[in-house]
Design an enzyme around this catalytic site. Structure first.
Site, short mmCIF file in Angstrom:
data_model
loop_
_atom_site.label_atom_id
_atom_site.label_comp_id
_atom_site.label_asym_id
_atom_site.label_seq_id
_atom_site.Cartn_x
_atom_site.Cartn_y
_atom_site.Cartn_z
N GLU A 155 2.04 15.10 -8.18
CA GLU A 155 0.60 14.88 -8.35
C GLU A 155 -0.11 15.30 -7.06
O GLU A 155 0.24 14.82 -5.98
CB GLU A 155 0.35 13.40 -8.63
CG GLU A 155 -1.12 13.12 -8.92
CD GLU A 155 -1.41 11.64 -9.14
OE1 GLU A 155 -0.91 10.81 -8.36
OE2 GLU A 155 -2.15 11.33 -10.09
N LYS B 69 -7.72 -7.31 -5.28
CA LYS B 69 -7.64 -6.60 -4.00
C LYS B 69 -7.96 -5.12 -4.24
O LYS B 69 -7.15 -4.36 -4.72
CB LYS B 69 -6.24 -6.71 -3.38
CG LYS B 69 -6.28 -6.28 -1.91
CD LYS B 69 -5.02 -5.67 -1.40
CE LYS B 69 -4.78 -4.26 -1.76
NZ LYS B 69 -5.71 -3.26 -1.20
N GLU C 259 -0.81 1.25 -14.28
CA GLU C 259 -1.52 2.49 -14.63
C GLU C 259 -1.35 3.45 -13.46
O GLU C 259 -1.91 3.22 -12.39
CB GLU C 259 -3.01 2.21 -14.87
CG GLU C 259 -3.30 1.29 -16.03
CD GLU C 259 -3.06 1.93 -17.39
OE1 GLU C 259 -2.89 3.16 -17.44
OE2 GLU C 259 -3.00 1.19 -18.38
N CYS D 156 -7.15 10.32 -12.18
CA CYS D 156 -5.76 10.38 -12.66
C CYS D 156 -5.64 11.26 -13.90
O CYS D 156 -4.57 11.75 -14.21
CB CYS D 156 -5.27 8.97 -12.96
SG CYS D 156 -6.34 8.09 -14.11
P1 NAD Z 1 -1.89 3.56 -3.94
O1 NAD Z 1 -0.72 3.25 -4.81
O2 NAD Z 1 -1.64 4.02 -2.56
O3 NAD Z 1 -2.82 2.26 -3.79
C1 NAD Z 1 -3.35 1.59 -4.89
C2 NAD Z 1 -3.62 0.15 -4.50
O4 NAD Z 1 -2.38 -0.48 -4.24
C3 NAD Z 1 -4.46 -0.02 -3.25
O5 NAD Z 1 -5.30 -1.13 -3.39
C4 NAD Z 1 -3.41 -0.29 -2.19
O6 NAD Z 1 -3.89 -1.00 -1.08
C5 NAD Z 1 -2.41 -1.10 -2.97
N1 NAD Z 1 -1.04 -1.11 -2.42
C6 NAD Z 1 -0.43 -0.15 -1.68
N2 NAD Z 1 0.81 -0.55 -1.34
C7 NAD Z 1 1.00 -1.78 -1.90
C8 NAD Z 1 2.08 -2.71 -1.91
N3 NAD Z 1 3.23 -2.47 -1.28
N4 NAD Z 1 1.93 -3.87 -2.60
C9 NAD Z 1 0.78 -4.13 -3.26
N5 NAD Z 1 -0.29 -3.29 -3.26
C10 NAD Z 1 -0.18 -2.13 -2.61
O7 NAD Z 1 -2.79 4.55 -4.77
P2 NAD Z 1 -4.14 5.25 -4.28
O8 NAD Z 1 -3.77 6.34 -3.35
O9 NAD Z 1 -5.11 4.20 -3.87
O10 NAD Z 1 -4.69 5.85 -5.66
C11 NAD Z 1 -4.34 7.08 -6.15
C12 NAD Z 1 -3.29 6.95 -7.23
O11 NAD Z 1 -3.77 6.13 -8.27
C13 NAD Z 1 -2.98 8.29 -7.88
O12 NAD Z 1 -1.58 8.38 -8.07
C14 NAD Z 1 -3.68 8.21 -9.21
O13 NAD Z 1 -3.17 9.01 -10.23
C15 NAD Z 1 -3.53 6.77 -9.53
N6 NAD Z 1 -4.51 6.36 -10.52
C16 NAD Z 1 -4.09 6.06 -11.79
C17 NAD Z 1 -5.03 5.71 -12.76
C18 NAD Z 1 -4.61 5.35 -14.16
O14 NAD Z 1 -5.41 4.73 -14.85
N7 NAD Z 1 -3.43 5.71 -14.61
C19 NAD Z 1 -6.38 5.66 -12.43
C20 NAD Z 1 -6.77 5.99 -11.13
C21 NAD Z 1 -5.82 6.33 -10.18
#
Ligand code: NAD
Length: 488
Positions: free
Chosen positions: A392, A178, A253, A287
């Site tokens: 962040e 997803k 991650e 990130c």
């Molecule tokens: P997010 O947590 O809002 O969403 C990430 C994914 O999770 C999306 O596909 C979203 O639809 C899904 N999601 C949201 N709520 C959910 C739930 N209750 N159950 C299951 N899935 C759910 O994050 P974002 O805003 O899309 O991305 C940005 C974040 O990702 C930042 O915090 C960034 O640091 C982090 N990030 C981390 C890495 C890493 O490798 N450590 C890499 C890239 C981004």
């Protein structure tokens, strides 16, 4: 406004077929602020169908040899590479990043993810030990886990999604993925290549939709024993709770608040150029981006002057213009959130040297007038306890501060709940080894940034994650190990 007819309409990909969804979500072009695409608003039913297809495909796929699976991964990589420009244009339009960044980073790395795991899966060996006095030999075997649930964010859409799909299927699992509802287009485009790549129906299923609906249904599905998630720490906490009753394997991650430590003996030319890149690349939406810069006091004034001058040259504008370093942020809400942090810093007495509220984006073409653009912003004199230094921001904002001693620099670098990445700038070999060991971060770069050997572990400590990804680590996560003892 474009008419309904001009919107691209995505469909789920389940069991080797594109399946329309009855309800849809609007997806915006961040550079214009207009809806240009409709994404399936999937829920339990769609996830159920995808998991059923993945379960059905598992016995055959997992029984194939690693070489046979690798062949499919390599074919998928070739097909994607042949359409690199098409994918780069689409990623830029969907995410707001520059076409140049998508062309040189996102899509080549997505191709590389398939090639890398196609190759690395051929080279794993397992352990063996002998207990001759008991007439016993022990050995381990590794088996794929089953249906893997993969959830990815919007900042590096195809790059991070393929970083999960490739090791999962290379190891013999089948997947239900997803992608972020904000950036689903390139994942959908990749599904169009599956048939020609020889991916059997059901091995890769793509369900589009929101986190709370489609994501939650996947996490809570009893037939998905493993979840690999990249995204925010808050979502990971929710996923951990939802997965707990099923004792699922989790790889998380998460976010970062990454420090750069600049010592007085650093090569400042290299350091300034790289730290501007590490702070602002991809609109600061990586990130691993640097967000807190600690500089030894004796060189602090010079560093700040040079850093601000370089940040001002970091151009923001239309994603298609190759002279721009940055494009648009992902969404209106995110832009407002990032701007809010700059306003907070100001209200707390910090100095905003360039960017938001200081420099205008005069060169924006008319078509981008309603886009979510924000210039590279450098701030100094923010207190370590401020939310600006603790949370962040995930945008083009970097805070610069002075330090006096190595101990102080390390303590301040470690003084946040995150622990993803850090950079150290010094020519003193002893110091870089010492400081690197003391920093609470899963990745420490010295005199460089974002140099990656995909064989080595990637991931964060503290609130930045649980588990590691990378050659052997991904293989271990996507397989179960079993110890077998034979007495002869
Ligand atoms: P997010 O947590 O809002 O969403 C990430 C994914 O999770 C999306 O596909 C979203 O639809 C899904 N999601 C949201 N709520 C959910 C739930 N209750 N159950 C299951 N899935 C759910 O994050 P974002 O805003 O899309 O991305 C940005 C974040 O990702 C930042 O915090 C960034 O640091 C982090 N990030 C981390 C890495 C890493 O490798 N450590 C890499 C890239 C981004």
């Amino acid at each position: 406004m474009p008419s309904e007819k001009t919107h691209m309409v995505l469909e789920n990909y389940i069991g080797g077929k594109f399946v329309p969804c009855s309800s849809q979500i609007d997806s915006f072009d961040p550079s214009t602020g207009e809806v240009y695409c409709k994404v399936p608003d999937s829920g339990k039913d769609e996830v159920e169908a995808a998991v059923a297809a993945a379960k059905k495909a598992f016995p055959d796929w997992s029984a194939r040899s690693a070489e046979q699976r690798a062949e499919v991964l390599n074919k998928l990589a070739d097909l994607m590479e042949a359409r690199l420009e098409e994918f780069a244009q689409a990623e830029s339009r969907d995410q707001g990043k520059t076409v140049a960044f998508a062309r040189t980073v996102d899509i080549p790395r997505s191709v590389e993810n398939f090639r890398f795991f196609a190759s690395s899966v051929l080279h794993h060996t397992t352990d063996c030990s002998q207990m001759d006095h008991l007439g016993v030999v022990n050995y381990t075997v590794r088996c794929p886990v089953g249906v893997a649930g993969l959830i990815s964010p919007w900042n590096l859409p195809l790059y991070l999604l393929t970083w999960k799909i490739a090791p999962a299927i290379a190891a013999g699992n089948t997947v239900v993925a997803k992608p972020s509802e904000m950036t689903s287009v390139t994942a959908w485009m990749m599904c169009k290549l599956m048939h020609d790549a020889g991916v059997p129906p059901g091995v890769i299923n793509m369900v589009f939709g929101t986190g709370p609906k489609a994501g939650d249904a996947l996490v809570a599905h009893p037939d998905v024993p493993l979840i690999s998630f990249t995204g925010s720490t808050a979502t990971a906490q929710r996923i951990t709770e939802r997965a707990a009753p099923y004792c699922k394997k989790l790889s998380l991650e998460l976010g970062g608040k990454n420090p750069a430590l600049v010592f007085a003996d650093a090569d400042l030319d290299q350091c300034v150029a790289t730290t501007v890149r590490s702070s602002f690349s991809n609109q600061g939406e990586i990130c691993l981006c640097t967000s807190r810069i600690y500089v030894e006091r004796s060189i602090y004034p010079e560093f700040l002057t040079r850093f601000v001058a370089a940040a001002r040259k970091w151009k923001t504008g239309a994603p298609s213009d190759p002279s721009n370093n940055n494009g648009a942020l992902i969404s209106k809400e995110h832009l407002e959130k990032v701007r809010g942090f700059v306003a907070l810093a100001r209200s707390e007495g910090a100095t905003v040297h360039c960017g938001e509220g200081v420099d205008q984006l005069d060169d924006l073409p008319e078509s981008c007038a309603s886009g979510y653009f924000m210039p590279a912003t450098a701030i100094s004199d923010v207190a370590d306890g401020s939310r600006v230094m603790q949370d962040e921001i995930f945008g083009p904002v970097a805070c610069v501060n002075a330090f006096d001693t190595e101990d102080e620099a390390v303590a301040r670098a470690n003084g946040v709940r995150y622990g993803l990445a850090a950079t150290v700038w010094s020519r003193d070999v002893g110091r870089v080894h010492r400081v690197a060991r003391r920093l609470q971060a899963g990745l420490v770069w010295t005199n460089c940034w974002l140099v990656r050997d995909l064989n080595l572990p990637f991931g964060g400590m503290k609130h930045s994650g649980v588990g590691r990804e990378g050659g052997k680590d991904s293989y271990h996560f996507f397989t179960e190990v079993k110890t077998i003892t034979i007495k002869h």
